[in-house]
Design an enzyme around this catalytic site. Structure first.
Site, PDB file in Angstrom:
ATOM      1  CB  THR A   1      -0.936   0.000   1.233  1.00 32.68           C
ATOM      2  OG1 THR A   1      -1.799  -1.133   1.131  1.00 32.68           O
ATOM      3  CG2 THR A   1      -1.755   1.270   1.321  1.00 32.68           C
TER       4      THR A   1
ATOM      5  CD  GLN B   1      -2.070 -11.552  -3.869  1.00 35.08           C
ATOM      6  OE1 GLN B   1      -1.635 -12.691  -3.652  1.00 35.08           O
ATOM      7  NE2 GLN B   1      -2.702 -10.860  -2.931  1.00 35.08           N
TER       8      GLN B   1
ATOM      9  CB  SER C   1       3.032  -7.003   1.153  1.00 36.34           C
ATOM     10  OG  SER C   1       2.491  -5.721   1.088  1.00 36.34           O
ATOM     11  CB  SER C   2       7.424  -9.285   3.877  1.00 30.81           C
ATOM     12  OG  SER C   2       8.362  -8.325   3.487  1.00 30.81           O
ATOM     13  CG  HIS C   3       1.371  -9.587   4.610  1.00 29.05           C
ATOM     14  ND1 HIS C   3       0.056  -9.939   4.491  1.00 29.05           N
ATOM     15  CD2 HIS C   3       1.477  -8.360   4.047  1.00 29.05           C
ATOM     16  CE1 HIS C   3      -0.619  -8.960   3.899  1.00 29.05           C
ATOM     17  NE2 HIS C   3       0.232  -7.997   3.617  1.00 29.05           N
TER      18      HIS C   3
ATOM     19  CB  THR D   1      13.686   4.555  12.809  1.00 26.93           C
ATOM     20  OG1 THR D   1      13.982   5.862  13.310  1.00 26.93           O
ATOM     21  CG2 THR D   1      14.752   3.573  13.244  1.00 26.93           C
TER      22      THR D   1
ATOM     23  CB  CYS E   1      -8.135  -4.388   0.531  1.00 26.28           C
ATOM     24  SG  CYS E   1      -6.652  -5.263   0.935  1.00 26.28           S
TER      25      CYS E   1
HETATM   26  N1  PMP Z   1      -1.717  -5.013  -3.998  1.00 27.73           N
HETATM   27  C1  PMP Z   1      -2.263  -6.230  -4.089  1.00 27.73           C
HETATM   28  C2  PMP Z   1      -2.412  -6.862  -5.435  1.00 27.73           C
HETATM   29  C3  PMP Z   1      -2.679  -6.915  -2.929  1.00 27.73           C
HETATM   30  O1  PMP Z   1      -3.208  -8.129  -3.028  1.00 27.73           O
HETATM   31  C4  PMP Z   1      -2.512  -6.268  -1.671  1.00 27.73           C
HETATM   32  C5  PMP Z   1      -2.941  -6.971  -0.400  1.00 27.73           C
HETATM   33  N2  PMP Z   1      -4.262  -7.405  -0.390  1.00 27.73           N
HETATM   34  C6  PMP Z   1      -1.935  -4.997  -1.643  1.00 27.73           C
HETATM   35  C7  PMP Z   1      -1.550  -4.404  -2.823  1.00 27.73           C
HETATM   36  C8  PMP Z   1      -1.744  -4.253  -0.344  1.00 27.73           C
HETATM   37  O2  PMP Z   1      -0.837  -4.909   0.459  1.00 27.73           O
HETATM   38  P1  PMP Z   1      -0.647  -4.434   1.996  1.00 27.73           P
HETATM   39  O3  PMP Z   1      -1.997  -4.547   2.620  1.00 27.73           O
HETATM   40  O4  PMP Z   1       0.331  -5.418   2.546  1.00 27.73           O
HETATM   41  O5  PMP Z   1      -0.147  -3.048   1.989  1.00 27.73           O
END
Ligand code: PMP
Length: 376
Positions: free
Chosen positions: A71, A179, A197-199, A235, A321
């Site tokens: 994001t 993704q 994103s790492s998660h 930081t 989201c």
């Molecule tokens: N882009 C895509 C294609 C996603 O699937 C997601 C997470 N659903 C995001 C951006 C945003 O990632 P984050 O919530 O980790 O910032």
């Protein structure tokens, strides 16, 4: 329990958690401090940056900004580029199926006076290169098109889209690879910028990066101490950066075996959920096997999702989201699906830790749930 919502978030790898805890203990300094502990943290930060860029094969050409995830990365990439290069042109191009962190950034720029084109997608949820070719012109400064769609798994031809963009020397090509990283083949060296994103690959939440061609500059979003080359003040969490490097390397190292495993699960589900009176698949056959999206023909997706949840089976409807907003899928609407199909889709998304046994148990439970739920 069966967790088929890995596109929303994937539990951190156990090794990543141990790695993180050790790094917290080993590297307590602030990388901006000029004393020994600070310099030690800074060396580790630079090592993490270099390791990740090398894994992408971009150590010589690109730089990387550590941040809180896609994001933030998408916002900096899109608004930062538009604001910094606005004197070169004011035209921006994206697709009509991007994640809200991309779409909302473009909407904000539109309110500021930029001209934004939202490219359509075809029935498979992909941007046709010909439509980008038509939209590009000499005033275009940025094109942002995702690698893999988070709802359907549809894969864009980033190589063709980047090549077309680069026919216009002022235009930069950005891709949201949230993704895609470690899950599908990506032409990394053709991308001027990308975010992740790492998660989504077994790393920590609120952690990620923006990778960019080293000559690119951004108008920063936050003012502050000037960390991350002046583009992202604050930081940096060095242990998180090191953990990110660890999970990115793991995702690349295990790419083939993970893919094969997930493909098996995805294929099994596609075959065994193929009930034409109840289900219409939305993910094209060549989608990322990590995502399988379908619409329920007679049932309400929210009711089926809840019934599955009661059995500790977790899937997603629309995307995590946007599920708090209007509960209709903009992605499926853009793919010309009917309103009923766009309101009643389910997304199953997998990780390497899912098993074929879970897929079998899912099919059995899913069929029972369908029988128990009244038609809408
Ligand atoms: N882009 C895509 C294609 C996603 O699937 C997601 C997470 N659903 C995001 C951006 C945003 O990632 P984050 O919530 O980790 O910032």
């Amino acid at each position: 329990m069966i967790y088929f919502d890995n596109a929303a978030t994937t539990a951190p790898l156990e090794e990543a958690i141990s790695f993180y805890l050790k790094a917290i203990a080993d590297f307590p300094g602030n990388p901006s401090s000029t004393h020994g502990l600070g310099r030690q943290a800074d060396r580790q930060l630079e090592k993490a940056r270099k390791d990740i860029l090398e894994t992408f094969g971009l150590a010589k050409t690109h730089s990387l900004i550590f941040n809180s995830g896609a994001t933030e990365g998408n916002n900096l990439a899109i608004k930062g580029i538009a604001h910094f290069y606005k004197n070169r042109g004011t035209k921006l191009i994206t697709s009509s199926v991007e994640h809200p962190s991309v779409t909302e950034a473009f909407k904000e720029l539109e309110r500021e006076g930029f001209e934004v084109t939202y490219l359509p997608v075809n029935e498979e949820g992909k941007v046709e290169p010909a439509s980008l070719e038509k939209a590009l012109d000499k005033d275009t400064i940025l094109v942002s098109i995702m690698g893999v769609n988070n709802e359907t798994g549809s894969i864009n031809d980033l190589s063709a889209l980047a090549d077309l963009t680069h026919k216009f020397p002022k235009a930069l090509f950005h891709s949201d690879l949230t993704q895609a990283i470690g899950k599908v083949k990506v032409p990394y060296s053709k991308l001027d910028l990308f975010t992740y994103s790492s998660h989504k690959i077994g790393g920590l939440r609120s952690d990620g990066a923006l990778v960019y061609l080293s000559k690119i500059k951004f108008a920063p979003i936050n003012d502050g101490g000037g960390q991350e080359f002046g583009f992202r003040s604050g930081t940096i969490n060095v242990p998180a950066a090191l953990t990110q490097a660890y999970v990115v390397k793991e995702a690349f190292k295990n790419y083939e075996s993970n893919l094969k495993h997930v493909e098996e699960i995805s294929k099994y589900l596609r075959q065994n959920l193929n009930i034409p009176s109840e289900i219409r698949f939305n993910s094209p056959l060549d989608a990322s096997p990590y995502v399988l999206n379908f619409s329920l023909i007679n049932k309400k997706a929210s009711v089926v999702l809840e019934a599955l949840s009661e059995r500790e089976i977790y899937v997603s409807s629309v995307s995590a989201c946007s599920s708090k907003g209007e509960p209709i899928s903009g992605v499926l609407t853009a793919m010309h699906r009917s309103e009923g199909d766009a309101r009643n889709s389910l997304r199953l998304s997998f990780s390497k830790r899912n098993t074929l046994e879970e897929a079998e148990a899912f099919v059995k439970a899913f069929k029972e749930v369908l029988e128990g739920v009244i038609n809408r």
